[in-house]
Scaffold this motif. Structure first.
Motif, short mmCIF file in Angstrom:
data_model
loop_
_atom_site.label_atom_id
_atom_site.label_comp_id
_atom_site.label_asym_id
_atom_site.label_seq_id
_atom_site.Cartn_x
_atom_site.Cartn_y
_atom_site.Cartn_z
N HIS A 41 6.98 9.88 -3.93
CA HIS A 41 5.76 9.49 -4.65
C HIS A 41 4.90 8.54 -3.83
O HIS A 41 3.71 8.40 -4.08
CB HIS A 41 6.13 8.77 -5.95
N LEU A 42 5.54 7.84 -2.90
CA LEU A 42 4.87 6.70 -2.27
C LEU A 42 4.40 6.93 -0.83
O LEU A 42 3.49 6.24 -0.35
CB LEU A 42 5.79 5.47 -2.30
N LEU A 43 5.01 7.87 -0.12
CA LEU A 43 4.61 8.11 1.27
C LEU A 43 3.23 8.77 1.31
O LEU A 43 3.06 9.86 0.76
CB LEU A 43 5.66 8.99 1.98
N PRO A 44 2.26 8.12 1.94
CA PRO A 44 0.90 8.70 1.96
C PRO A 44 0.80 9.90 2.89
O PRO A 44 1.68 10.11 3.73
CB PRO A 44 0.03 7.54 2.47
N PRO A 71 3.02 2.29 8.18
CA PRO A 71 4.37 2.67 7.75
C PRO A 71 5.15 3.28 8.91
O PRO A 71 4.63 4.09 9.67
CB PRO A 71 4.13 3.71 6.65
N ASP A 72 6.39 2.85 9.03
CA ASP A 72 7.29 3.32 10.09
C ASP A 72 7.29 4.83 10.31
O ASP A 72 7.34 5.29 11.44
CB ASP A 72 8.74 3.01 9.69
N TYR A 73 7.29 5.54 9.21
CA TYR A 73 7.52 6.98 9.32
C TYR A 73 6.42 7.70 10.10
O TYR A 73 6.60 8.84 10.52
CB TYR A 73 7.67 7.61 7.92
N ILE A 86 0.84 -1.20 0.00
CA ILE A 86 0.00 0.00 0.00
C ILE A 86 0.88 1.25 0.00
O ILE A 86 1.88 1.31 0.72
CB ILE A 86 -0.90 0.00 1.26
N HIS A 87 0.50 2.21 -0.78
CA HIS A 87 1.26 3.46 -0.85
C HIS A 87 0.35 4.60 -1.29
O HIS A 87 -0.83 4.39 -1.58
CB HIS A 87 2.45 3.29 -1.79
N ARG A 88 0.92 5.76 -1.35
CA ARG A 88 0.20 6.99 -1.67
C ARG A 88 -0.70 6.88 -2.91
O ARG A 88 -1.77 7.47 -2.97
CB ARG A 88 1.24 8.11 -1.90
N LEU A 89 -0.24 6.09 -3.89
CA LEU A 89 -0.96 6.05 -5.16
C LEU A 89 -2.09 5.02 -5.20
O LEU A 89 -2.90 5.03 -6.11
CB LEU A 89 0.02 5.78 -6.30
N ASN A 90 -2.12 4.10 -4.21
CA ASN A 90 -3.22 3.13 -4.23
C ASN A 90 -4.01 3.08 -2.92
O ASN A 90 -5.04 2.41 -2.84
CB ASN A 90 -2.72 1.72 -4.60
N TYR A 123 10.21 14.30 6.32
CA TYR A 123 9.62 13.47 5.25
C TYR A 123 8.10 13.51 5.35
O TYR A 123 7.38 13.66 4.37
CB TYR A 123 10.04 12.00 5.36
N VAL A 124 7.63 13.33 6.60
CA VAL A 124 6.19 13.27 6.84
C VAL A 124 5.53 14.62 6.50
O VAL A 124 4.48 14.67 5.86
CB VAL A 124 5.90 12.86 8.30
N GLU A 125 6.23 15.68 6.91
CA GLU A 125 5.71 17.03 6.64
C GLU A 125 5.56 17.25 5.13
O GLU A 125 4.54 17.73 4.65
CB GLU A 125 6.69 18.06 7.25
N LYS A 126 6.57 16.86 4.40
CA LYS A 126 6.57 17.03 2.96
C LYS A 126 5.44 16.23 2.30
O LYS A 126 4.83 16.66 1.32
CB LYS A 126 7.92 16.58 2.40
#
Lengths: 100, 393
Positions: free
Chosen positions: B210-213, B243-245, B170-174, B358-361
């Protein structure tokens, strides 16, 4: 000793390890384990002794009698039924009622 | 392919003096070759450097030696393991040795004939990964080619009575289609669905932005998942890996370094996890030169991060250190620049602000970025290019 259990099955039923679980003895861990897709449950001594006797042929009653004989103990029914109740809830076993 | 492998066996962390337990989990990465080009692939970015794969004879020896030590779960993975034409031979040997055998596949190449051969060889379980390998990521679920293939393969798996775990990265795009993914898993008859949020290693690290939701996406996806869990509790088990982040404490990576997991990569290198080859200054032995016993118990690479003597502050004096053993060594290296540092996911880490950045972005819209810095698809050409640029995730 376990307290009274309200099990939904009786000692005349037959228990077997359910798919996709597989029961086997592991030398390296000195114990019986239940294997399933990508995982493992390490069983304690009594749990292993009970499950290995649940072969899909013997009734639970026969399993209890065999355990009492092999371990020279009496009154194991409550403990065995208590464990099988948990095992059923965890879907480790399935039960069939023999047609008489 | 999936990002995480779990085992419910509960092994306490090894103290420094105690002999480690056996490598209960053997992951045989048979090949890095793959017909797919997933942007989140966990194979090393420089996978194309591996040209010569371990031969059948060596794999058979690995299976035997690991089993003798106590390995009991065996995963055949890749790349796409079905590209090895000795897969049936290896599964058959693993089965005879008493392993519980798992095939981790994209399903590409799983024909009726091969499914039958694998069943006859004693394969216990198939984990089918669901992903879209094409460039049409935004059309994730409308991409009929993938959908048709999964349908066909799922039917073959069911016809041969293999238990089926469906894995979807699972990622930002799905992530916004998570309801459809769950519905599809139910329709395909999976017993378990792993919704594995991308963890940022290897190709996913290259494509992180591209992938971090967004947080909003994540919260919504988890709520939807919980609703389905309740509704279909009897039908399917759903695992949702956060996700860890978005965490403030790290995961107990691999259940402890050299504690349970042994990975053998396609060229025969033995690793504590499938991404550990990125770590500098660590010598991981090859099964071509060493026995599994020597590798697991004696090698410097496997002993380096066992126990807690290697820890630095803030881990060393942390009252929670036994919970996570300092987290992931690869993440510490990638983000803090030191494999022995605290995993920066932990908010006690002096590098935690990088994770926060990363999360902020990720909270910002990134439509523009799709064209400015395109997704990098996993293929040998990109692999060589990234390797030349010195990217070692």
């Amino acid at each position: 000793m376990s307290s009274d259990t309200n099990t939904t099955f009786s000692t005349s039923d037959i228990a077997a390890v359910a798919k996709p679980y597989r029961l086997q003895y592991e030398e390296a861990q000195e114990s019986w384990v239940l294997l399933y897709p990508e995982g493992m449950v390490k069983l304690n001594g009594p749990a292993g002794e009970i499950l290995k006797r649940c072969d899909g042929e013997k009734t639970i009653d026969a399993v209890i009698r065999e355990l009492e004989k092999d371990f020279e103990q009496k009154g194991l029914e409550k403990d065995v039924m208590g464990f099988l109740d948990i095992a059923l809830e965890k879907r480790w076993i399935n039960l069939t009622t023999p047609s008489s | 392919m999936e990002n995480t492998i779990t085992t419910s066996s509960d092994h306490a962390a090894q103290s420094n003096a105690a002999k480690p337990g056996p490598p209960l989990w053997l992951l045989a990465e048979l090949t890095y070759r793959c017909p797919l080009h997933c942007v989140f692939c966990f194979n090393p970015v420089n996978f194309a450097n591996v040209e010569k794969e371990l031969d059948t004879e060596n794999w058979l020896r690995v299976l035997k030696e690991a089993r003798a030590l106590g390995s009991v779960q065996c995963g055949f993975s890749g790349g796409e393991p079905l590209l090895r034409d000795d897969l049936e031979t290896l599964v058959s040997e693993a089965h005879k040795l008493g392993y519980y055998t798992n095939l981790l596949t994209s399903g590409v190449g799983l024909t009726e004939t091969r499914a039958k051969a694998l069943k006859d060889a004693g394969l216990d379980h198939i984990q089918l990964s669901f992903q879209d390998s094409t460039k049409e990521l935004n059309d994730f679920l409308s991409h009929t080619k993938t959908f048709d293939l999964k349908h066909k393969v799922a039917k073959i798996i069911a016809d041969h009575e293999f238990p089926m775990v469906l894995n979807c990265v699972i990622h930002r795009l799905n992530i916004d289609y998570i309801d459809k993914i769950i519905e599809m898993a139910i329709e395909l008859g999976a017993e378990c669905l792993e919704l594995a949020n991308t963890q940022f290693y290897s190709w996913a690290k290259v494509n992180q932005e591209h992938l971090l939701p967004t947080r909003e996406q994540l919260v919504s996806a988890e709520a939807i998942t919980n609703r389905y869990r309740e509704k279909y509790a009897d039908k399917i088990r759903i695992i949702f890996v956060v996700p860890d982040y978005y965490e403030t404490r790290p995961k107990k990576c691999m259940n402890g370094w050299g504690n349970v997991f042994l990975t053998i990569n396609p060229e025969g290198k033995a690793l504590p996890c499938h991404t550990a080859s990125m770590l500098p200054g660590l010598d991981f032995p090859s099964v071509k030169d060493h026995s599994i016993n020597d590798i697991w118990y004696e090698s410097e690479g496997f002993n380096r991060f066992r126990g807690d003597a290697w820890m630095k502050e803030p881990c060393r004096s942390c009252p929670e250190k036994e919970n996570d053993l300092g987290g992931c060594r690869c993440q510490a290296y990638m983000i803090a620049g030191d494999p022995a540092a605290a995993d920066p996911v932990c908010d006690k880490s002096p590098d935690h602000h990088k994770i926060q950045a990363y999360v902020e972005k990720a909270q910002q819209p990134q439509d523009k970025q799709m064209t400015e810095s395109p997704l990098v698809f996993r293929d040998p050409k990109s692999s060589r290019k990234l390797d030349e640029e010195g990217i070692v995730f």
